[in-house]
Design a protein around this motif. Sequence first.
Motif, mmCIF file in Angstrom:
data_model
loop_
_atom_site.group_PDB
_atom_site.id
_atom_site.type_symbol
_atom_site.label_atom_id
_atom_site.label_comp_id
_atom_site.label_asym_id
_atom_site.label_seq_id
_atom_site.Cartn_x
_atom_site.Cartn_y
_atom_site.Cartn_z
ATOM 1 N N CYS A 71 -9.157 14.149 -45.927
ATOM 2 C CA CYS A 71 -7.520 14.112 -46.352
ATOM 3 C C CYS A 71 -7.134 12.880 -47.119
ATOM 4 C CB CYS A 71 -6.693 14.327 -44.988
ATOM 5 S SG CYS A 71 -4.793 14.437 -45.338
ATOM 6 N N CYS B 206 -0.631 17.358 -47.377
ATOM 7 C CA CYS B 206 -1.700 17.277 -48.698
ATOM 8 C C CYS B 206 -2.026 18.883 -49.391
ATOM 9 C CB CYS B 206 -2.973 16.718 -48.014
ATOM 10 S SG CYS B 206 -4.058 17.819 -46.870
ATOM 11 N N HIS C 264 -11.355 18.186 -41.688
ATOM 12 C CA HIS C 264 -10.487 17.669 -42.788
ATOM 13 C C HIS C 264 -9.915 16.206 -42.650
ATOM 14 C CE1 HIS C 264 -7.260 18.173 -45.624
ATOM 15 N NE2 HIS C 264 -6.483 17.612 -44.705
HETATM 16 ZN ZN LIG Z 1 -4.408 16.671 -45.379
#
Ligand SMILES: [Zn+2]
Length: 93
Positions: free
Chosen positions: A75, A63, A71
């Motif tokens: 994400c 990403c 995260h």
């Molecule tokens: Zn990510």
Amino acid sequence: MDKEGWTDNTMNSIDWTAHGTYLKTIPFNKKVNVVKMCHDWQFNKHRAAMFEESDDNLCPLICKEEEKKLHHLRCTKQPGATSITRDLADIKR
Ligand SMILES: [Zn+2]
């Protein structure tokens, strides 16, 4: 408390009864993950790079963001990202 850097305010803001009740309802392996998340002990690329186990700290789902604390909850490439975003919005209400 000192080790984690938590303040009295942080400790008093936690609903310990609800936390304990929830932990009693989930399987052991999920309990381990929840406790690791609470204490920022989850292994991620940020930690791997810190210990020189990885050359980069980028999210493995490509990403283009750094994979650091929590995260996985933000994400956009995470499978189920839409439902995670919706569930987090529900929690914040
Ligand atoms: Zn990510």
